[in-house]
Design a protein around this motif. Structure first.
Motif: not given
Length: 171
Positions: A29, A34, A42, A61, A74, A76, A84, A87
């Motif tokens: 993470i 973003e 990812v 997603t 999660y 994402i 991305m 998240l």
């Protein structure tokens, strides 16, 4: 005997692998940003998703489940530009409150990810899905969604972690 030993070894390897992935989540993470990180970034850090949900406008997603060993799931989101855009850890009180009677099973799955367990109760004519989560600061709990036979939400509830010591007869 050889088959049993082999199955135990494979089971332990899978469990340790799942725990290892979950343990790496905070680092992964931190490495993602973003609007900057790409779909490839990812997948490199989280691996292949459990499921891919299509979104409006060409976004998608990725669902990353950490159940039943972990306490988080999660989602994402990858925008149509391949970057991305979000998240989020989805096992939260806000999401639990959004689960309402009459909702379909796919709506709940899309919101919370794959549950830790799914248990049918034939005599009650219900199916219970359970997600394990951490209630701050670090109390292990379970969020249960009770479905009718046609997989519509009847009700939901928060309870003790089904794998906790109080559920196994210990202290």
């Amino acid at each position: 005997m050889k088959n049993i030993t082999r199955r135990i070894c494979w089971g332990l390897a899978a469990l340790l692998g799942a725990l290892g992935i979950a343990a790496c989540d905070p680092q992964a993470i931190k490495e993602l940003e973003e609007g900057v990180s790409t779909e490839a970034d990812v997948v490199q850090r989280f691996g292949q998703p459990e499921r891919v949900w299509p979104e409006a406008g060409g976004a998608k997603t990725y669902e990353y489940n950490r159940q039943p060993e972990g306490m988080r799931n999660y989602m994402i989101t990858i925008g149509p530009d391949g970057r991305m855009s979000a998240l989020r850890q989805v096992l939260t009180p806000d999401n639990f409150r959004r689960v309402q009677p009459g909702m379909g099973v796919e709506d709940v799955r899309r919101m919370l990810g794959k549950p830790a367990r799914q248990v049918p109760y034939a005599l009650k004519n219900e199916v219970v899905w359970t997600w394990k989560f951490l209630e701050p600061p670090s109390e292990k709990k379970a969020f249960n969604v009770i479905f009718s036979p046609d997989y519509r939400v009847i009700r939901s509830e928060v309870g003790p972690d089904p794998d906790g010591p109080d559920m196994r007869g210990g202290g």
